[in-house]
Design a protein around this motif. Sequence first.
Motif, PDB file in Angstrom:
ATOM      1  N   PRO A   1       9.374  24.229  10.858  1.00 44.25           N
ATOM      2  CA  PRO A   1       8.311  23.833   9.929  1.00 44.25           C
ATOM      3  C   PRO A   1       8.832  23.294   8.598  1.00 44.25           C
ATOM      4  CG  PRO A   1       7.799  25.933  10.955  1.00 44.25           C
ATOM      5  CD  PRO A   1       9.186  25.591  11.366  1.00 44.25           C
ATOM      6  N   GLU A   2       9.920  23.900   8.075  1.00 43.33           N
ATOM      7  CA  GLU A   2      10.408  23.457   6.772  1.00 43.33           C
ATOM      8  C   GLU A   2      10.898  22.014   6.804  1.00 43.33           C
ATOM      9  OE1 GLU A   2      13.616  26.214   8.583  1.00 43.33           O
ATOM     10  OE2 GLU A   2      11.428  26.101   8.428  1.00 43.33           O
ATOM     11  N   TYR A   3      11.357  21.545   7.959  1.00 47.86           N
ATOM     12  CA  TYR A   3      11.786  20.146   8.051  1.00 47.86           C
ATOM     13  C   TYR A   3      10.587  19.206   7.971  1.00 47.86           C
ATOM     14  CZ  TYR A   3      16.620  21.309   9.186  1.00 47.86           C
ATOM     15  OH  TYR A   3      17.906  21.748   9.118  1.00 47.86           O
ATOM     16  N   TRP A   4       9.488  19.581   8.607  1.00 50.88           N
ATOM     17  CA  TRP A   4       8.280  18.759   8.500  1.00 50.88           C
ATOM     18  C   TRP A   4       7.774  18.741   7.060  1.00 50.88           C
ATOM     19  CZ3 TRP A   4       6.182  15.383  11.695  1.00 50.88           C
ATOM     20  CH2 TRP A   4       6.467  15.465  13.059  1.00 50.88           C
ATOM     21  N   LEU A   5       7.736  19.912   6.426  1.00 51.65           N
ATOM     22  CA  LEU A   5       7.240  19.990   5.054  1.00 51.65           C
ATOM     23  C   LEU A   5       8.118  19.168   4.109  1.00 51.65           C
ATOM     24  CD1 LEU A   5       6.415  23.805   4.986  1.00 51.65           C
ATOM     25  CD2 LEU A   5       4.744  21.947   4.908  1.00 51.65           C
ATOM     26  N   ALA A   6       9.432  19.303   4.244  1.00 52.70           N
ATOM     27  CA  ALA A   6      10.342  18.561   3.370  1.00 52.70           C
ATOM     28  C   ALA A   6      10.260  17.063   3.628  1.00 52.70           C
ATOM     29  CB  ALA A   6      11.773  19.066   3.574  1.00 52.70           C
ATOM     30  N   THR A   7      10.111  16.663   4.891  1.00 57.58           N
ATOM     31  CA  THR A   7      10.044  15.238   5.220  1.00 57.58           C
ATOM     32  C   THR A   7       8.817  14.584   4.597  1.00 57.58           C
ATOM     33  OG1 THR A   7      11.217  15.594   7.308  1.00 57.58           O
ATOM     34  CG2 THR A   7       9.937  13.569   7.103  1.00 57.58           C
ATOM     35  N   VAL A   8       7.660  15.192   4.788  1.00 58.25           N
ATOM     36  CA  VAL A   8       6.428  14.620   4.235  1.00 58.25           C
ATOM     37  C   VAL A   8       6.464  14.632   2.714  1.00 58.25           C
ATOM     38  CG1 VAL A   8       3.923  14.913   4.092  1.00 58.25           C
ATOM     39  CG2 VAL A   8       5.080  15.209   6.281  1.00 58.25           C
ATOM     40  N   SER A   9       7.004  15.684   2.128  1.00 59.87           N
ATOM     41  CA  SER A   9       7.105  15.745   0.668  1.00 59.87           C
ATOM     42  C   SER A   9       8.024  14.652   0.141  1.00 59.87           C
ATOM     43  CB  SER A   9       7.628  17.118   0.238  1.00 59.87           C
ATOM     44  OG  SER A   9       7.809  17.169  -1.158  1.00 59.87           O
ATOM     45  N   ALA A  10       9.101  14.350   0.858  1.00 63.85           N
ATOM     46  CA  ALA A  10      10.067  13.353   0.388  1.00 63.85           C
ATOM     47  C   ALA A  10       9.542  11.935   0.542  1.00 63.85           C
ATOM     48  CB  ALA A  10      11.386  13.508   1.139  1.00 63.85           C
ATOM     49  N   ILE A  11       8.939  11.615   1.691  1.00 62.40           N
ATOM     50  CA  ILE A  11       8.491  10.228   1.911  1.00 62.40           C
ATOM     51  C   ILE A  11       7.132   9.963   1.288  1.00 62.40           C
ATOM     52  CG2 ILE A  11       9.852  10.062   4.021  1.00 62.40           C
ATOM     53  CD1 ILE A  11       7.304  10.291   5.617  1.00 62.40           C
ATOM     54  N   GLU A  12       6.423  11.018   0.887  1.00 64.37           N
ATOM     55  CA  GLU A  12       5.160  10.885   0.141  1.00 64.37           C
ATOM     56  C   GLU A  12       4.119  10.080   0.906  1.00 64.37           C
ATOM     57  OE1 GLU A  12       6.958  11.015  -4.364  1.00 64.37           O
ATOM     58  OE2 GLU A  12       6.985   9.096  -3.324  1.00 64.37           O
ATOM     59  N   ALA A  13       4.124  10.216   2.225  1.00 62.95           N
ATOM     60  CA  ALA A  13       3.184   9.485   3.070  1.00 62.95           C
ATOM     61  C   ALA A  13       3.122  10.161   4.426  1.00 62.95           C
ATOM     62  CB  ALA A  13       3.627   8.033   3.235  1.00 62.95           C
ATOM     63  N   PRO A  14       2.013   9.982   5.139  1.00 63.65           N
ATOM     64  CA  PRO A  14       1.982  10.460   6.523  1.00 63.65           C
ATOM     65  C   PRO A  14       2.809   9.529   7.407  1.00 63.65           C
ATOM     66  CG  PRO A  14      -0.052   9.309   6.007  1.00 63.65           C
ATOM     67  CD  PRO A  14       0.739   9.372   4.731  1.00 63.65           C
ATOM     68  N   CYS A  15       3.190   9.981   8.570  1.00 62.85           N
ATOM     69  CA  CYS A  15       3.948   9.126   9.477  1.00 62.85           C
ATOM     70  C   CYS A  15       3.458   9.355  10.901  1.00 62.85           C
ATOM     71  CB  CYS A  15       5.441   9.397   9.368  1.00 62.85           C
ATOM     72  SG  CYS A  15       5.911  11.124   9.633  1.00 62.85           S
TER      73      CYS A  15
ATOM     74  N   TRP B   1       0.813  -1.209   0.000  1.00 59.69           N
ATOM     75  CA  TRP B   1       0.000   0.000   0.000  1.00 59.69           C
ATOM     76  C   TRP B   1       0.850   1.264   0.000  1.00 59.69           C
ATOM     77  CZ3 TRP B   1      -4.546  -0.941   3.980  1.00 59.69           C
ATOM     78  CH2 TRP B   1      -5.445  -1.865   3.416  1.00 59.69           C
ATOM     79  N   THR B   2       0.261   2.326  -0.568  1.00 56.16           N
ATOM     80  CA  THR B   2       0.772   3.680  -0.416  1.00 56.16           C
ATOM     81  C   THR B   2      -0.370   4.530   0.127  1.00 56.16           C
ATOM     82  OG1 THR B   2       0.133   4.569  -2.591  1.00 56.16           O
ATOM     83  CG2 THR B   2       2.197   3.306  -2.458  1.00 56.16           C
TER      84      THR B   2
END
Length: 571
Positions: free
Chosen positions: A278-292, A134-135
């Motif tokens: 905030p930019e670390y959260w934005l970049a992390t979610v954008s990179a992993i392409e999924a919630p965590c 799943w994604t």
Amino acid sequence: MAILAGWLSKQAIPEAVIEERLLRMAAVLEQHGGERALVLQPGAGLVTFADPLTGVTTQQKTALLDWLPGQQTFVYRRPLTGWHPLYYVQDWPEPGDLLFASEIKALLAAGVPCRLFLPALEAVRRYGFLPAPWTAFVGIEVVPAGSLLRWQQGRTLVSELHDYRLAASALEGEEGEATPDAVKATLRELDELLCAQSRHLLPLPAAPLLVLTAGTGAAAMSAELLSWVAQQQRQESSPSLQIATLAFAGQRRAYTSAEALAERLQAGLLAIRGVDAPEYWLATVSAIEAPCALTFPLALHQALHTAGVESDARLALLGLGARPLLAPPPSPSLAGEESVELFHSYSALLHGRSSRPRFPITEGDQLWAPEVRRCLAESPSWEETRHARRLARKTLALRQPWQRWRYLDLHLRLPDLLLQTAQQLATFDRLILVAPFALPELAEALALLPPDHEHLISQATPGNQPSPLSLASLVQSYRRSSAETAWPATTLLSAPARSLVAELTSTTALSSIGRDLLAETLTPTALLQTGIFAPKSVKALQERSRGGSVPRELVLVFTTQLLCKLFGATL
């Protein structure tokens, strides 16, 4: 990580149409650099990006991708440990078509509908990460680790390719216990494979090799070995190393260990302070392409990005894989005769909870909005997927409790949380990962070792002296000075609880996130706009967040809201 995208169709689609769609996907992938190559023919197209540094270390012996145009057959092999994930969409845009890419964003750029897959969010809540296939998006799946994706004349099939053989291994005697001779043979193989990997890394580029470690554990051992091999081959200079460590408050001991490692290896030392911008959260979610729901992706992004910028490195060495392969299982061990009970026990152990008769759905029911709750009740769960049923069947066939834990960990946490996340974040920052313990051939050998193999080796040696091939002695042989005391083997088998590669805490700090970002994601208005979470439940979670820490459920809410904002995803 392999960077590529393609479109296959059983229809003779003009090359110009295929090229236009491929170029849209390429516009996303080319941001990570590499030399672009485009292959076109009627009904098929492929775009790849080659990075010369990927040849420095080999994470897979066989070719990942095969295309046989005469037979209209495409094959993609994902290594057993989880390197090189590939995302794909079946029967889009036409029945029989296959669209695939190394990033979900590339598929969305090609026009694939961007809709959230609600059952995937519930799976993240239960496990802390999203299990394959799943994604977070409807219709988009990932090839599971150790599996083969085959497309032939309009038909797509995903099947098992490789697997760990924990049940009937050469290590087992008549009673199913590991024999000392077999354990020593496996350790000898470990030594040979690690030395071979280090020799591949010796012709390093001018940029330094980052070593992310708390000063102990698998990453530190690999750095010691790399330096030792360089000396044995009489290199004019040791590889350029940069030791990077997360130096949170209260981690003076870890910083001291990293400082001592850097001094021994004559390497630079970079202490990365824990930040939560905030930019670390934005970049992390954008990179992993999924919630965590875990802090591991955020911490790893902060470490990779900050260290990469500060050192201008292209290669990063991590100890990922050592803990799932070598650390003892938690207590209590896995039990249950049905797959649902098995996966509940596994998810409970990941959360550090005692196992209960069924999934803890009460809090989840309160978390979701009423419409989402109804949708989840009517939708299949991840445990009902073909992949999950196969894992459950094979897990329950194993005799030893430690084998069951390790088998699930190697098929779920190692590829779906650790390696996949690390690769996505490294690609985001144009880094090439080196994780020797996650080499497929090394992982298959180490998977056979029982958690108490040090005790077996000790008993098999005359006078109960440590075997020269024990992991502790192996580390000792890589030290610059033979007079130095070897690390205890436990530092390799079980990394410090707060070290980077083992960080799986259920809380994370949100105190320094800007008010504007919080207002856009967690206010009742923002929650009602997405329609996923119940505002009253989210407010209750926020009220429980005292002292700068939040429950993992609130992390899931926050990152899901960010995902919707970044990708424009809808229900």
